[in-house]
Motif scaffolding. Structure first.
Motif, PDB file in Angstrom:
ATOM      1  N   UNK A 140      13.552  12.364  10.906  1.00 57.08           N
ATOM      2  CA  UNK A 140      14.227  11.278  10.194  1.00 57.08           C
ATOM      3  C   UNK A 140      13.364  10.029  10.112  1.00 57.08           C
ATOM      4  N   UNK A 141      12.609   9.737  11.192  1.00 55.31           N
ATOM      5  CA  UNK A 141      11.755   8.550  11.229  1.00 55.31           C
ATOM      6  C   UNK A 141      10.299   8.970  11.391  1.00 55.31           C
ATOM      7  N   UNK A 142       9.429   8.191  10.754  1.00 50.41           N
ATOM      8  CA  UNK A 142       7.994   8.443  10.874  1.00 50.41           C
ATOM      9  C   UNK A 142       7.380   7.678  12.033  1.00 50.41           C
ATOM     10  N   UNK A 143       7.938   6.499  12.329  1.00 52.80           N
ATOM     11  CA  UNK A 143       7.318   5.639  13.334  1.00 52.80           C
ATOM     12  C   UNK A 143       8.377   4.841  14.077  1.00 52.80           C
ATOM     13  N   UNK A 144       8.188   4.734  15.399  1.00 52.06           N
ATOM     14  CA  UNK A 144       9.025   3.897  16.248  1.00 52.06           C
ATOM     15  C   UNK A 144       8.236   2.636  16.596  1.00 52.06           C
ATOM     16  N   UNK A 145       8.766   1.495  16.206  1.00 50.07           N
ATOM     17  CA  UNK A 145       8.175   0.194  16.537  1.00 50.07           C
ATOM     18  C   UNK A 145       9.133  -0.472  17.515  1.00 50.07           C
ATOM     19  N   UNK A 165      10.742   1.827   4.538  1.00 47.04           N
ATOM     20  CA  UNK A 165      12.175   1.952   4.776  1.00 47.04           C
ATOM     21  C   UNK A 165      12.412   1.649   6.249  1.00 47.04           C
ATOM     22  N   UNK A 166      13.253   0.676   6.537  1.00 42.93           N
ATOM     23  CA  UNK A 166      13.421   0.236   7.921  1.00 42.93           C
ATOM     24  C   UNK A 166      14.871   0.375   8.377  1.00 42.93           C
ATOM     25  N   UNK A 167      14.998   0.617   9.679  1.00 44.70           N
ATOM     26  CA  UNK A 167      16.318   0.606  10.309  1.00 44.70           C
ATOM     27  C   UNK A 167      16.156  -0.015  11.691  1.00 44.70           C
ATOM     28  N   UNK A 168      16.916  -1.071  11.983  1.00 48.41           N
ATOM     29  CA  UNK A 168      16.727  -1.810  13.210  1.00 48.41           C
ATOM     30  C   UNK A 168      17.888  -1.722  14.172  1.00 48.41           C
ATOM     31  N   UNK A 212      12.907  14.092  21.452  1.00 48.62           N
ATOM     32  CA  UNK A 212      13.756  14.545  20.344  1.00 48.62           C
ATOM     33  C   UNK A 212      12.948  14.849  19.085  1.00 48.62           C
ATOM     34  N   UNK A 213      11.877  14.091  18.885  1.00 51.20           N
ATOM     35  CA  UNK A 213      11.034  14.279  17.700  1.00 51.20           C
ATOM     36  C   UNK A 213       9.570  14.098  18.114  1.00 51.20           C
ATOM     37  N   UNK A 214       8.903  15.174  18.547  1.00 48.92           N
ATOM     38  CA  UNK A 214       7.523  15.068  19.055  1.00 48.92           C
ATOM     39  C   UNK A 214       6.527  14.545  18.030  1.00 48.92           C
ATOM     40  N   UNK A 215       6.851  14.621  16.747  1.00 44.18           N
ATOM     41  CA  UNK A 215       5.880  14.214  15.728  1.00 44.18           C
ATOM     42  C   UNK A 215       5.895  12.719  15.435  1.00 44.18           C
ATOM     43  N   UNK A 216       6.892  11.985  15.943  1.00 46.90           N
ATOM     44  CA  UNK A 216       7.030  10.576  15.600  1.00 46.90           C
ATOM     45  C   UNK A 216       5.894   9.758  16.197  1.00 46.90           C
ATOM     46  N   UNK A 253       0.848  -1.181   0.000  1.00 54.05           N
ATOM     47  CA  UNK A 253       0.000   0.000   0.000  1.00 54.05           C
ATOM     48  C   UNK A 253       0.888   1.237   0.000  1.00 54.05           C
ATOM     49  N   UNK A 254       0.959   1.981  -1.119  1.00 54.78           N
ATOM     50  CA  UNK A 254       1.862   3.124  -1.193  1.00 54.78           C
ATOM     51  C   UNK A 254       1.586   4.159  -0.114  1.00 54.78           C
ATOM     52  N   UNK A 255       0.296   4.302   0.297  1.00 50.74           N
ATOM     53  CA  UNK A 255      -0.031   5.325   1.274  1.00 50.74           C
ATOM     54  C   UNK A 255       0.545   4.990   2.648  1.00 50.74           C
ATOM     55  N   UNK A 256       0.873   3.683   2.877  1.00 46.23           N
ATOM     56  CA  UNK A 256       1.379   3.268   4.174  1.00 46.23           C
ATOM     57  C   UNK A 256       2.889   3.367   4.274  1.00 46.23           C
ATOM     58  N   UNK A 257       3.593   3.743   3.191  1.00 43.64           N
ATOM     59  CA  UNK A 257       5.040   3.799   3.207  1.00 43.64           C
ATOM     60  C   UNK A 257       5.531   4.859   4.179  1.00 43.64           C
ATOM     61  N   UNK A 258       6.682   4.568   4.798  1.00 45.04           N
ATOM     62  CA  UNK A 258       7.261   5.500   5.732  1.00 45.04           C
ATOM     63  C   UNK A 258       8.586   4.962   6.238  1.00 45.04           C
ATOM     64  N   UNK A 259       9.306   5.776   6.975  1.00 51.64           N
ATOM     65  CA  UNK A 259      10.581   5.378   7.563  1.00 51.64           C
ATOM     66  C   UNK A 259      10.338   4.841   8.969  1.00 51.64           C
ATOM     67  N   UNK A 260      10.665   3.598   9.194  1.00 49.75           N
ATOM     68  CA  UNK A 260      10.400   2.936  10.462  1.00 49.75           C
ATOM     69  C   UNK A 260      11.689   2.706  11.237  1.00 49.75           C
ATOM     70  N   UNK A 261      11.643   3.013  12.542  1.00 45.60           N
ATOM     71  CA  UNK A 261      12.730   2.690  13.464  1.00 45.60           C
ATOM     72  C   UNK A 261      12.264   1.506  14.300  1.00 45.60           C
ATOM     73  N   UNK A 262      12.919   0.348  14.153  1.00 47.37           N
ATOM     74  CA  UNK A 262      12.502  -0.890  14.808  1.00 47.37           C
ATOM     75  C   UNK A 262      13.529  -1.257  15.873  1.00 47.37           C
ATOM     76  N   UNK A 263      13.046  -1.435  17.117  1.00 44.52           N
ATOM     77  CA  UNK A 263      13.938  -1.715  18.240  1.00 44.52           C
ATOM     78  C   UNK A 263      13.437  -2.958  18.976  1.00 44.52           C
TER      79      UNK A 263
END
Length: 328
Positions: free
Chosen positions: A50-55, A32-35, A75-79, A2-12
């Protein structure tokens, strides 16, 4: 995907295999993921925007998911934040939602469960960003308007000074002329000088009134109960002192009182009555009728003259500026 769901994810997640599996799976879905398997390292990588979502996993050594999400949002109130938790820590995850997390996912994971949760969280984040952008534009617009009002007020004071100076000079010289040559001018000359001096004072008051009117949009109006019959009569008498046409007939009925700013509403009456006198002056018998009535919770006033009039199709544009000045 789903193109609308694309985003930069921070996975921890401190379980490295699970973290890598999530990164690879969600990357295949278009994200786009970074773990990271160490929370401190993940926190050090966070930059605003830099990141849209923290998982993040909820239960981790050293820094748990709640502490990490709070530090990241500083650091990023919008995440957006989504927690991963087992059945035994659901209550903790629910408490985390009250602290700002948007959702949680139960372990073991199912892709058809994870994807809608991430999509919803990203949608909420986008809405928050849009609201923040609107608020920022509104703030900047308010600042621009405030600056424009300050400039206008400064300009108005400058113009008023330039306009009032010659009026004071005219009034002063007229007074000197009356004192020095009053006997030579006779009764008629004295009367005309009186009209000149009265007109200077009236014009000065009108300039002050216009300045008050120009500030009406930026300063609170001082509402008080006003006897409109007395005010209309006083304004009419004042206007007649400078009137030079055929003697007009001015009929003022019993007008309902209303709550209004006295200085501003007086200027409204001066404009309406002055225009009525001006445009009926060419009639052999000028006539002005001022009436009023109460309709529901509103007081309605009418100034009618037997002059040429204007096209009623433009009435709303002519009087719209005064619509907020009186409160019945």
């Amino acid at each position: 995907m789903n193109p609308e769901a694309q985003g930069n994810l921070l996975i921890v997640d401190d379980e490295t295999a699970q973290m890598r599996a999530l990164c690879d799976t969600l990357a295949l879905e278009g994200y786009t993921t970074r773990g990271f398997n160490v929370a401190k390292e993940a926190l050090a990588a966070v930059r605003p925007g830099e990141f849209d979502l923290l998982l993040t996993d909820l239960m981790m050594p050293e820094i748990d998911g709640i502490a990490l999400s709070n530090a990241v949002r500083q650091r990023d109130p919008s995440i957006a934040v989504v927690l991963m938790t087992g059945h035994g820590t659901i209550d903790t995850a629910v408490r985390a939602l009250k602290d700002g997390a948007l959702d949680y996912i139960l372990k073991p994971f199912k892709l058809n469960v994870i994807l809608p949760v991430i999509a919803r969280a990203l949608s909420v984040r986008r809405l928050r960003q849009e609201v923040a952008e609107l608020q920022e534009r509104e703030r900047r617009r308010s600042e621009e308007l405030a600056a424009a009002y300050r400039d206008l007020e400064s300009f108005s004071y400058s113009i008023s000074h330039d306009l009032r100076a010659p009026l004071r000079a005219m009034n002063g010289f007229a007074g000197l002329l009356f004192e020095e040559f009053g006997e030579k001018l006779g009764d008629e000359g004295g009367r005309l000088l009186g009209i000149i001096r009265s007109s200077c004072i009236t014009m000065d008051q009108l300039i002050i009134g216009l300045l008050d009117f120009s500030r009406a949009g930026t300063e609170p109006l001082d509402f008080d109960l006003i006897d409109m019959t007395l005010m209309a009569d006083a304004v009419a008498r004042e206007a007649l002192t400078t009137y030079s046409g055929s003697t007009p007939r001015v009929d003022i009925g019993e007008l309902p009182s209303a709550r209004a700013d006295a200085r501003v509403i007086r200027q409204v009456w001066a404009n309406l009555i002055g225009n009525a006198l001006k445009y009926s002056a060419k009639r052999s018998e000028p006539k002005i009728t001022i009436s009023g009535r109460t309709i529901g919770h509103e007081s309605v006033y009418e100034v009618e003259d037997n002059g040429a009039g204007f096209d009623m199709a433009y009435a709303s544009k002519l009087f719209g500026v005064f619509s907020a000045l009186a409160q019945s």
